[in-house]
Design a protein around this motif. Structure first.
Motif, short mmCIF file in Angstrom:
data_model
loop_
_atom_site.label_atom_id
_atom_site.label_comp_id
_atom_site.label_asym_id
_atom_site.label_seq_id
_atom_site.Cartn_x
_atom_site.Cartn_y
_atom_site.Cartn_z
N SER A 1 54.18 59.17 80.62
CA SER A 1 53.04 59.20 81.53
C SER A 1 53.54 59.53 82.92
O SER A 1 54.54 58.96 83.37
CB SER A 1 52.33 57.85 81.55
OG SER A 1 51.67 57.63 80.32
N ILE A 2 52.86 60.47 83.56
CA ILE A 2 53.20 60.86 84.93
C ILE A 2 51.92 60.85 85.75
O ILE A 2 50.82 60.87 85.19
CB ILE A 2 53.86 62.26 84.96
CG1 ILE A 2 52.93 63.32 84.33
CG2 ILE A 2 55.22 62.24 84.27
CD1 ILE A 2 53.41 64.74 84.51
N PRO A 3 52.03 60.81 87.07
CA PRO A 3 50.81 60.92 87.90
C PRO A 3 50.08 62.23 87.58
O PRO A 3 50.69 63.20 87.11
CB PRO A 3 51.36 60.95 89.33
CG PRO A 3 52.72 60.34 89.24
CD PRO A 3 53.24 60.67 87.87
N ALA A 4 48.79 62.27 87.83
CA ALA A 4 47.98 63.45 87.53
C ALA A 4 48.53 64.72 88.17
O ALA A 4 48.38 65.80 87.64
CB ALA A 4 46.54 63.24 87.96
N ASP A 5 49.20 64.59 89.31
CA ASP A 5 49.78 65.76 89.97
C ASP A 5 51.29 65.83 89.72
O ASP A 5 52.01 66.49 90.44
CB ASP A 5 49.49 65.75 91.47
CG ASP A 5 50.05 64.53 92.17
OD1 ASP A 5 50.47 63.56 91.47
OD2 ASP A 5 50.09 64.52 93.41
N GLY A 6 51.76 65.19 88.65
CA GLY A 6 53.19 65.15 88.33
C GLY A 6 53.72 66.51 87.94
O GLY A 6 52.99 67.39 87.48
N VAL B 1 57.09 69.04 86.27
CA VAL B 1 58.03 69.14 85.16
C VAL B 1 59.23 68.22 85.44
O VAL B 1 59.69 67.50 84.55
CB VAL B 1 58.49 70.60 84.97
CG1 VAL B 1 59.67 70.70 84.02
CG2 VAL B 1 57.32 71.46 84.49
N TYR B 2 59.70 68.21 86.67
CA TYR B 2 60.83 67.35 87.03
C TYR B 2 60.45 65.88 86.89
O TYR B 2 61.23 65.08 86.35
CB TYR B 2 61.31 67.66 88.45
CG TYR B 2 62.49 66.81 88.87
CD1 TYR B 2 63.76 67.05 88.35
CD2 TYR B 2 62.34 65.76 89.75
CE1 TYR B 2 64.84 66.27 88.70
CE2 TYR B 2 63.41 64.97 90.11
CZ TYR B 2 64.66 65.23 89.59
OH TYR B 2 65.74 64.44 89.94
N ASP B 3 59.26 65.49 87.36
CA ASP B 3 58.81 64.10 87.23
C ASP B 3 58.79 63.68 85.77
O ASP B 3 59.19 62.56 85.43
CB ASP B 3 57.40 63.94 87.81
CG ASP B 3 57.32 64.18 89.31
OD1 ASP B 3 58.35 63.99 90.00
OD2 ASP B 3 56.24 64.57 89.78
N ALA B 4 58.31 64.56 84.89
CA ALA B 4 58.24 64.24 83.47
C ALA B 4 59.63 64.07 82.88
O ALA B 4 59.86 63.16 82.08
CB ALA B 4 57.48 65.34 82.73
N LEU B 5 60.57 64.92 83.27
CA LEU B 5 61.94 64.80 82.78
C LEU B 5 62.56 63.47 83.20
O LEU B 5 63.16 62.76 82.38
CB LEU B 5 62.80 65.97 83.28
CG LEU B 5 64.26 65.99 82.84
CD1 LEU B 5 64.38 66.07 81.32
CD2 LEU B 5 64.98 67.16 83.49
N VAL B 6 62.39 63.11 84.45
CA VAL B 6 62.95 61.85 84.95
C VAL B 6 62.28 60.65 84.26
O VAL B 6 62.93 59.65 83.95
CB VAL B 6 62.80 61.77 86.49
CG1 VAL B 6 63.15 60.40 87.02
CG2 VAL B 6 63.67 62.83 87.15
N ALA B 7 60.97 60.76 83.98
CA ALA B 7 60.23 59.67 83.35
C ALA B 7 60.73 59.35 81.94
O ALA B 7 60.48 58.26 81.43
CB ALA B 7 58.74 60.01 83.31
#
Length: 155
Positions: A79-84, A86-92
């Protein structure tokens, strides 16, 4: 005037060659900057750049490791913020991610111990969103709920 023409021509050719080489390297590493001219690539993120809703988005991230790597290929739903991005998703995912800042945003240099350049000078990480190449940096390419990101190590 004629004496300067060869110098100007060689500078233009050198500049063009450098620009082409830089574009090729950025495209191979998956972190090329988008100039807005490639609407198809932006659309590949499923209209993700228009993340107007607030809240969170669930996306799938997978990593395909090269043969002989000490880490296995894996996939995770995060789960990432709505404005997340590709990098945010990888880190998550919680995987070991190394990145450096560049003119185009974050540049992923290693995932789970597999580093760019470790299997030849041109080896490195690239990503796709929903199976499409994206000509945008990983920290600027936004995602929408249901998107799938795949990171692949190319040799």
């Amino acid at each position: 005037m004629y004496q300067y023409a060869p110098i100007l021509k060689s500078k233009k050719l050198l500049g063009l060659a450098c620009a082409c080489a830089l574009a090729a390297v950025l495209a191979l590493t998956g972190c090329a900057a988008g100039d807005g001219a490639d609407a198809g690539a932006s659309g590949a993120a499923g209209g993700a750049s228009n993340a107007a809703t607030q809240g969170e988005a669930s996306v799938t991230v997978s990593v395909t490791m090269p043969e002989g790597a000490d880490a296995e290929s894996q996939s995770a739903e995060v789960s990432i913020p709505a404005d997340g991005t590709v990098y945010d998703a990888l880190v998550a995912t919680g995987w070991a991610v190394e990145a450096a800042d560049s003119d185009y945003g974050k540049y992923v240099t290693a995932i789970n111990g597999v580093a760019n350049g470790s299997q030849g000078d041109m080896s490195g990480w690239v990503f796709t969103v929903n199976g499409e190449e994206v000509m945008e940096g990983c920290s600027t390419c936004t995602l929408a709920a249901g998107d799938t990101v795949e990171w692949t190590f190319f040799v």
